[in-house]
Every structure is written in C-alpha cells, then in structure tokens.
Design a protein around this motif. Structure first.
Motif, short mmCIF file in Angstrom:
data_model
loop_
_atom_site.label_atom_id
_atom_site.label_comp_id
_atom_site.label_asym_id
_atom_site.label_seq_id
_atom_site.Cartn_x
_atom_site.Cartn_y
_atom_site.Cartn_z
N THR A 121 -32.05 11.74 32.32
CA THR A 121 -33.18 12.54 31.71
C THR A 121 -34.30 11.57 31.19
N ALA A 122 -35.32 11.98 31.46
CA ALA A 122 -36.46 10.84 30.91
C ALA A 122 -37.77 11.69 30.94
N ARG A 123 -38.89 11.16 29.82
CA ARG A 123 -40.00 12.18 30.02
C ARG A 123 -41.05 10.87 30.11
N ILE A 124 -41.98 10.80 31.01
CA ILE A 124 -42.89 9.73 31.48
C ILE A 124 -44.36 10.47 30.91
N ARG A 125 -44.90 9.42 29.88
CA ARG A 125 -46.09 9.93 29.16
C ARG A 125 -47.15 8.66 29.41
N THR A 126 -48.58 9.04 29.45
CA THR A 126 -49.52 8.21 29.18
C THR A 126 -49.76 7.80 27.48
N ARG A 127 -50.30 6.69 27.24
CA ARG A 127 -50.45 6.41 26.06
C ARG A 127 -51.24 7.61 25.04
N ASP A 128 -51.91 8.31 25.63
CA ASP A 128 -52.87 9.38 25.13
C ASP A 128 -52.07 10.83 25.29
N GLY A 129 -50.77 10.84 25.85
CA GLY A 129 -49.77 11.77 25.73
C GLY A 129 -49.68 12.66 27.02
N TRP A 130 -50.30 12.41 28.29
CA TRP A 130 -50.46 13.07 29.31
C TRP A 130 -49.09 12.84 30.05
N ALA A 131 -48.82 13.63 31.05
CA ALA A 131 -47.67 13.56 31.74
C ALA A 131 -48.03 12.70 33.12
N VAL A 132 -47.12 11.79 33.30
CA VAL A 132 -47.43 10.87 34.57
C VAL A 132 -46.53 11.65 35.62
N SER A 133 -47.16 12.32 36.55
CA SER A 133 -46.31 13.30 37.37
C SER A 133 -45.76 12.60 38.70
N HIS A 134 -46.27 11.23 38.90
CA HIS A 134 -46.03 10.42 40.00
C HIS A 134 -45.24 9.48 39.75
N ALA A 135 -44.45 9.48 38.54
CA ALA A 135 -43.79 8.15 38.13
C ALA A 135 -42.39 8.20 38.73
N VAL A 136 -41.91 7.11 39.14
CA VAL A 136 -40.59 6.97 39.79
C VAL A 136 -39.68 5.87 38.63
N VAL A 137 -38.34 6.61 38.36
CA VAL A 137 -37.36 6.08 37.59
C VAL A 137 -36.27 5.42 38.64
N THR A 138 -36.11 3.98 38.33
CA THR A 138 -34.88 3.38 39.09
C THR A 138 -34.09 2.97 38.09
N VAL A 139 -32.85 3.14 38.15
CA VAL A 139 -31.70 2.51 37.29
C VAL A 139 -30.87 1.54 38.23
N ALA A 140 -30.42 0.40 37.29
CA ALA A 140 -29.76 -0.65 38.15
C ALA A 140 -28.83 -1.10 37.28
N ASP A 141 -27.61 -1.53 37.84
CA ASP A 141 -26.42 -2.08 37.11
C ASP A 141 -26.70 -3.52 36.57
N THR A 142 -25.62 -3.90 36.05
CA THR A 142 -25.73 -5.34 35.31
C THR A 142 -26.08 -6.41 36.52
N THR A 143 -25.70 -6.09 37.91
CA THR A 143 -25.67 -7.30 38.84
C THR A 143 -26.99 -6.83 39.69
N GLY A 144 -27.92 -5.80 38.99
CA GLY A 144 -29.29 -5.82 39.76
C GLY A 144 -29.32 -4.66 40.85
N ALA A 145 -28.18 -4.30 41.28
CA ALA A 145 -28.03 -3.20 42.15
C ALA A 145 -28.65 -1.91 41.69
N GLN A 146 -29.21 -1.16 42.65
CA GLN A 146 -29.84 0.25 42.30
C GLN A 146 -28.83 1.03 42.27
N VAL A 147 -28.66 1.87 41.19
CA VAL A 147 -27.48 2.87 41.55
C VAL A 147 -28.22 4.16 41.47
N LEU A 148 -29.54 4.59 41.11
CA LEU A 148 -29.98 5.97 41.05
C LEU A 148 -31.56 5.73 41.09
N ARG A 149 -32.14 6.54 41.79
CA ARG A 149 -33.72 6.48 41.82
C ARG A 149 -34.03 8.01 41.75
#
Length: 273
Positions: free
Chosen positions: A4-32
């Motif tokens: 879960t995450a909330r992506i905002r601009t500095r003035d509080g607006w939602a960034v609807s086209h953001a992409v969140v990538t999660v990588a493990d300690t080896t640098g491998a992508q485990v979730l997008r």
C-alpha cells in the motif's frame, strides 16, 4: 494486502500515473504496481519477510526511493510518497517572469467564532518576478492586488470587508508587496523578505516559499510554479474591528493565514490570448 502507498505531489495532488517497483536485496524486481486515479497503490501480492527497496517513478517527476521492512504480516506499508517535479530543485532560468492570474490564486483564511474558518480570495491581481542570473538571493518579486476584488462567497460579508472597518477599498484600492531579499531554507524552499502595503500601512512580511518546478506549457511557453504562505495580524495594518461574543470569543480571528498558489510565465508579459 501486500503493498500500500499514496503518491502525491509536493502541493498535495495525487499522481495518478505513478508506478511503484519493489526490489529485494539482490536488486531483483519482486512486485510492480500502478497508482489509481487517487494516487493510491494497493496490491494484494504477499511479500516474504525481509528488506526491500521501493522505487516510485512517474513521467515528469524525479524518481523517489525508500527502504521498507516486511514482517510476518507479509505487507509493505509504504505510506505517503511525495514526488518532486523533474528539475524541481533547479531554479527557473534567470530573467523576467510574469504571474498568470488565470492559473494562480491569492487566498486568506480567518478563524470564525473560534470554531471554524472563513476563506476568502482576491480575484484581481498581477505580479512580476525577476530571477537574478548570478545570486538568486537578489531576485525580486512585486505584486499588486485590487482590494475590492475580495470574494468570500457571501455578498453581505464582502461588503463589510470592503468598508472602513476592514480594507477601506475606497481610500486604499491596492494591496502591494515588494520583496527586499531571499534566504534559502532548503533545496527548494526559500524565505522571501518583503514589505506589504495594506490599508495605508506598510509592514515587513516574510513569505515561506516552496518552489514546485519549471516546465513547458501547451502554448509553447515555459512556466514555473510556487506556493507561499504567511501569517498576518490585522491590528498590524490598523484593522482593529471585532465583535466579541458573550463567551468572550472574538467573532473574527485577529490572525490571517495567507496562501498563494502562483504560476509564472517566462517573459516580461503574458502571451497574447
């Protein structure tokens, strides 16, 4: 829920086209996962316990990275991630800039009855900014507001605010601000020192300024965005009217919070419509 995450601009607006990538300690992508229209990211994929790096990207914004520890709950609760505009920490190009009133706002908020707030805005104003080429602290800003353009959404209240009890717009039709210097308060934050003229009184007033970035507009120009706030005391500008209620609470607060949302167009004047 795995992520879960909330992506905002500095003035509080939602960034609807953001992409969140999660990588493990080896640098491998485990979730997008992608943010929804409200800038929220919700992905039910459970994550094995351990340490991860979360990277948030969006077109037009600088990437943001953070670390998160996933426990036995198998959830990564990132919280709010604030994205800065690409190049947002780079100052606008030097030279003249003109405030665009159609895409800017000048608002003031006062406490009402000690329990709520009343918000007003000025609908007629102009401003000019000069970004210094060498020492940005010598940059200048000037603004003029038509006092009679105050609008709180209530005609009776607006008439009172324009009267001699408050702005006295017939005697003092303009509110002016002229900067006298800038002090850096961070990579994208500044304190603007200046003088505010209102109701026949000129007082030093500092603005807390956040620079939101610079970019092209759809009309072939370049725009810079800022947000600034300040607090004023009405009595400093000889506006002492008030009505005290039975409980001893002032009907209208003596302190005003000023909120400025500014878009400036590069150049000494606004482009022709």
């Amino acid at each position: 829920m795995g992520l879960t995450a909330r992506i905002r601009t500095r003035d509080g607006w939602a960034v609807s086209h953001a992409v969140v990538t999660v990588a493990d300690t080896t640098g491998a992508q485990v979730l997008r996962a992608e943010a929804d229209a409200e800038g929220a990211v919700r992905d039910a994929t459970p994550l094995p316990p351990g340490a991860y790096t979360v990277i948030v990207t969006a077109v037009g914004y600088a990437p943001a990275a953070s670390s998160v520890i996933v426990t036995a709950s198998r959830r990564a609760e990132v919280g709010q991630v604030t994205l800065a505009r690409q190049g947002g920490t780079e100052l606008p190009p030097p030279g003249p800039w003109t405030v665009d009133p159609a895409h800017s706002g000048v608002a003031a908020v006062a406490q009402h009855l000690g329990i709520s707030s009343v918000r007003g805005r000025f609908t007629e104003f102009s401003g000019a900014i000069e970004i210094a080429p060498d020492d940005v602290t010598t940059s200048r800003v000037e603004a003029v507001i038509r006092a009679a353009s105050i609008d709180t959404g209530n005609g009776t209240r607006d008439k009172h605010l324009k009267s001699a009890d408050f702005l006295d717009v017939e005697r003092f039709p303009e509110i002016t601000y002229r900067s006298t210097g800038l002090t850096a308060a961070g990579s994208d934050r500044w304190t603007v020192h200046g003088e505010l003229g209102m109701h026949g009184v000129v007082r030093p007033v500092d603005l807390d300024l956040a620079y939101l970035g610079t970019g092209p507009d759809p009309w072939g120009g370049t725009r810079a965005a800022f947000r600034a706030t300040a607090e004023l005391r009405r009595e400093d500008f000889a506006m002492n009217y008030n009505q005290v209620l039975q409980a001893g609470t002032a009907a209208i607060g003596t302190t005003l919070r000023v909120e400025l949302d500014v878009q400036a167009v590069r150049g000494a004047s606004l482009p022709a419509a």
